[in-house]
Design an enzyme around this catalytic site. Structure first.
Site, PDB file in Angstrom:
ATOM      1  N   SER A 685       0.788  -1.227   0.000  1.00  0.00           N
ATOM      2  CA  SER A 685       0.000   0.000   0.000  1.00  0.00           C
ATOM      3  C   SER A 685       0.823   1.281   0.000  1.00  0.00           C
ATOM      4  O   SER A 685       0.272   2.371   0.042  1.00  0.00           O
ATOM      5  CB  SER A 685      -0.986  -0.007   1.163  1.00  0.00           C
ATOM      6  OG  SER A 685      -0.295   0.082   2.370  1.00  0.00           O
ATOM      7  N   LYS A 728      -5.196   3.563   9.766  1.00  0.00           N
ATOM      8  CA  LYS A 728      -4.325   4.461   9.008  1.00  0.00           C
ATOM      9  C   LYS A 728      -4.828   5.899   9.064  1.00  0.00           C
ATOM     10  O   LYS A 728      -4.047   6.837   9.243  1.00  0.00           O
ATOM     11  CB  LYS A 728      -4.249   4.009   7.550  1.00  0.00           C
ATOM     12  CG  LYS A 728      -3.393   2.764   7.359  1.00  0.00           C
ATOM     13  CD  LYS A 728      -3.400   2.343   5.915  1.00  0.00           C
ATOM     14  CE  LYS A 728      -2.490   1.142   5.685  1.00  0.00           C
ATOM     15  NZ  LYS A 728      -2.608   0.612   4.341  1.00  0.00           N
TER      16      LYS A 728
END
Ligand code: ADP
Length: 819
Positions: A685, A728
């Site tokens: 990611s 996140k």
């Protein structure tokens, strides 16, 4: 001691004390207990009058009230050195023998005997003859041997004998210390001639040594025949009776086999268990007492009997009450509570569905264990925890077979014993940390324990008898679902517990942690107050964690300080505001992010997910004149490296459109670096983060301020969905970001994101990297890098390398940080 001091005595009248089984010799000191009233009276009289007393031994030991005629004729006049009254009425007395004396007459006056006696003058020692010398030596030798083989005479007694020169005293000394009946001693006392006396002693000693030697021989033979087992048996029996005497064993000392038999008979267990236990008991009975095997059998019987065969907690089935318990013990966690209530409701409606296992998934300190405990409170079950972290061996789950030395039941059955009921909640911590290797697969054993089809007769290797686990409620906890063995995961109903926001942490602290810690430290609510802002400040400046574990610890520190100060009288109460925090907790551990991100070329803020919550992860890119090498540093895993190559590959394909020198991959070296090299990082990611950083570095366009991003990138620049969005984005907010770029495919996950975070951040969703270039980079202020390209390659071999970027980075194992 005055061995040679002989007192000349004439007739005198002294209080008389009859001795039982004892003879006192002149020149010797002796202490003994006196209990008879008549004797105590005699001692008192003597003590008050010159401290002299006549001690004469009675002929028969058992005679309680001896008359004068029951005593020997010769005794010893003694000096009372010390007298000590005992609490029970008796007296402890220390006497020193002075001289032999013959009793002439005795009268019973005032409760004790008065004896008229005549001292026997000790003959003068003659010059030592060869005979007496030889006798002396023999006596010393014999006494030496005697002391070394007799268990009742200390060997230290031999030395003083060497210092005695006259035969009479030597004889008296030896006789005083010999362990034997009083008759021979009395004979020696009555023998006045010195050499004759010593002869008699030598004779007695010789005889005694002989007897002792034979006794010893017999004992050795016997103990050989008895064998060590028998000895041990005797010792054990002795130990048991000592324990019984000491009150360490309750009740009558019973035959342990009978006790086992009764316990087995009383057991509510399948017939198979009874048969097995009775068989093992029979084996135990055949064993020699104390054999290694019998210890194993005894432990086995104890272990099986200790299992809660028929102990069940009464289960509470009131769903509304259960909800109340969950609510009262935990703040927030609404979804989790709802799921648990549903789970309990289904179990109640359809008991056959009880096989489902709950798995509480989330970072540390978010309340997984304490939620499980609440479920126990809500359902009225007992709870036992066992950790599976680092369990590699099947035997740890299911036990070692009895044949192994030190075999024990496995962790499951051990936890059941601990819980003490057949229907507890077993919390299996860290299922995601279960290992497996050559010693067998623990997850297979675990599966069997958890599988409702099989677990009504779970067999532990050690216990060997089936135990019904079907009433047990299993709750597992894990930090990450990725490493939970697949077959196990399939059986589990996963409930996720996410990280808390600072606001949630404040509420948890206020409602639960602080009251809990206050109580632990004996503080009243009025004695310690911590303001809301201080709680927020602790969460931000001292803990920065997903859960609230560290926060709880910091609060404990404050409570400790408050409690100490109040106990010392320095304070009456304490009210903590942000200003006092450093005083109590030490300097801030986390400085607020200066939000310095953005504005720079080639430096982009990425977002990562770890097992312990979300975090930010910056990427730095440097463009250097070179030959097209791609250098990746910062402890990266293979997926991340591939991700970097994909990003660069995409940029090459778009170079012209991006306004980048189409030959950049020949002219420049690229160095992509992730700071905090100590932490291993991996995952796809960071693709978009690296791509933006490289584009920024190659075009010279500064990164816009306060932006963070996450997303996987394909070779064609498409942005793919990522995991851990909640964590996140929380990290992004904490770091001061205002805008977060996320993959368009993650849009639906925004629902799950905490409201505070949603309000604080501006989300930009994107399907393709081209769509976010302008959001991320400030092309208007781009200053393209200008390098003086080397005219000549510095090193030959590198010049000959094939064109294009070659990644240079070391392989590193393990991957705790996922991008
Ligand atoms: P985990 O098992 O997830 O590592 P714990 O259950 O040990 O976490 O939780 C750590 C501490 O935080 C415990 O004292 C727990 O009671 C408390 N706690 C966590 N979440 C909450 C909550 N939502 N409400 C009240 N207390 C909480």
């Amino acid at each position: 001691m005055a061995y040679n001091k002989i007192e000349k005595t004439s007739r005198e009248t002294l209080p008389l004390l009859a001795l039982r089984g004892l003879v006192v010799f002149p020149g010797m000191r002796l202490n003994f207990d006196v209990e008879r009233d008549v004797s105590v009276a005699a001692l008192d009289a003597a003590n008050n009058n010159g401290r002299r007393v006549l001690l004469i031994t009675q002929r028969e030991f058992l005679k309680e009230n001896p008359r004068i005629s029951d005593l020997y004729d010769v005794g010893t006049i003694c000096h009372i050195t010390q007298m000590l009254k005992m609490p029970g009425g008796g007296v402890k007395v220390l006497v020193e023998g002075l001289t032999r004396a013959k009793i002439i007459s005795g009268t019973d006056t005032m409760g004790y005997y008065l004896a008229e006696c005549e001292g026997i003058t000790e003959p003068k020692p003659r010059k030592s003859s060869a005979r007496s010398e030889a006798l002396m030596r023999r006596v010393v030798d014999l006494f030496d041997t005697y002391a070394s083989i007799s268990p009742n005479v200390a060997h230290e007694l031999v030395m003083p004998l060497l210092g005695i020169t006259d035969a009479g005293s030597a004889a008296d000394y030896v006789m005083q210390h010999m362990f034997m009946k009083h008759e021979p001693k009395q004979r020696v006392l009555e023998t006045v001639p010195l050499v004759r006396r010593l002869e008699l002693v030598a004779e007695l000693l010789g005889h005694e040594v002989e007897v002792l030697a034979v006794e010893r021989e017999i004992e050795e033979n016997m103990s050989e025949r008895m064998g060590s087992n028998h000895r041990e048996q005797i010792l054990r029996e002795r130990m048991r009776s000592i324990q019984y005497e000491l009150g360490e064993l309750g009740g009558e000392p019973e035959n342990e086999f009978d006790v086992y038999r009764e316990k087995i008979a009383a057991l509510h267990a399948p017939d198979e268990v009874h048969e097995k236990l009775n068989k093992e008991l029979e084996r135990l009975q055949k064993q020699g007492f104390g054999s290694a095997e019998s210890a194993v059998l005894r432990t086995y019987l104890d272990q099986v009997l200790a299992l809660p065969w028929n102990t069940l907690s009464k289960e509470k089935r009131d769903i509304t009450a259960a909800k109340k318990v969950l609510d009262s013990e935990h703040f927030g966690l609404d979804k989790v509570k709802e799921r648990i209530i549903e789970f309990l409701a289904v179990r109640q409606m359809n008991p056959a569905a009880k096989g489902t296992i709950l798995c509480l998934l989330g970072p540390p300190g978010v309340g997984k264990t304490s939620v499980a405990m609440s479920v126990a409170h809500a359902t009225g079950r007992k709870l036992a925890r066992l950790s599976l972290g680092g369990v590699h061996d099947e035997a740890e789950i299911r036990g070692h077979r009895k044949t192994y030395v030190g075999a024990m039941p496995g962790r499951i059955m051990e936890a059941i014993t601990r819980a003490g009921t057949r229907n507890p909640i077993l919390v299996l911590d860290e299922v995601d940390k279960l290992g497996s290797d050559y010693r067998g697969d623990p997850s297979a054993a675990l599966l069997e324990a958890l599988d409702p089809e099989q677990n009504n007769a779970f067999r532990d290797h050690y216990l060997e008898v089936p135990f019904d686990l079907s009433e047990v409620m299993f709750i597992t906890t894990a930090n990450s679902s990725q490493t939970i063995p697949r077959p196990l995961l399939d059986r589990m109903e996963v409930i996720e517990l996410g990280s808390y926001t600072d606001i949630e942490k404040k509420e948890i602290a206020k409602r639960h942690l602080l009251p809990k810690q206050r109580k632990k430290h004996g503080l009243k609510a009025t004695q310690l107050k911590v303001s809301d802002t201080a709680l927020l400040e602790i969460a931000d400046g001292w803990t920065r964690e997903s859960g609230v574990r560290q926060l709880e610890r910091e609060l404990a520190t404050i409570c400790r300080k408050a409690s100490t100060a109040i106990a010392r009288g320095e304070l009456k109460s304490l009210s903590v505001t942000p200003r006092e925090l450093e005083k109590h907790l030490g300097p801030r551990k986390y400085i607020p992010d200066a939000s310095s991100i953005g504005g720079e070329v080639g430096l982009v803020r990425g977002l990562a997910w770890t097992e312990v919550g979300g975090t930010t992860l910056d990427v730095e890119v440097n463009v250097l004149p070179g030959m097209g090498a791609l250098k990746l540093t910062g402890n990266l895993g293979a997926v991340m490296k591939e991700s970097a190559e994909a990003a660069v590959s995409y940029i090459r394909s778009r170079a012209e459109k991006l306004g980048i020198d189409a030959d950049f991959h020949r002219k420049y070296d690229l160095h992509i670096h992730f700071p905090e090299g100590a932490v291993q990082k991996d995952g796809p990611s960071a693709g978009i983060t690296m791509a933006i950083a490289v584009i920024s570095a190659l075009t010279g366009a500064p990164v816009r301020p306060d932006i963070a991003m996450t997303g996987e990138i394909t070779l064609r620049g498409r942005i793919l969905r990522i995991g851990g969005l909640r964590e996140k984005t929380m990290a992004a907010m904490r770091s001061g970001a205002k805008t977060v770029i996320i993959p368009a495919d993650n849009e639906r996950d925004l629902e799950e994101i905490d409201q505070t975070v949603r309000r604080a951040l501006n989300f930009v969703t994107a399907r393709h990297i081209d769509n976010v270039l302008d959001v991320a980079l400030d092309f208007a202020n781009a200053v393209p890098p200008s390098f003086k390209l080397p005219t000549k390659p510095e090193t030959k071999p590198e010049a000959e390398l094939p064109q294009g970027f070659t990644p240079i980075s070391e392989e590193r194992p393990s991957v705790p940080l996922r991008m």
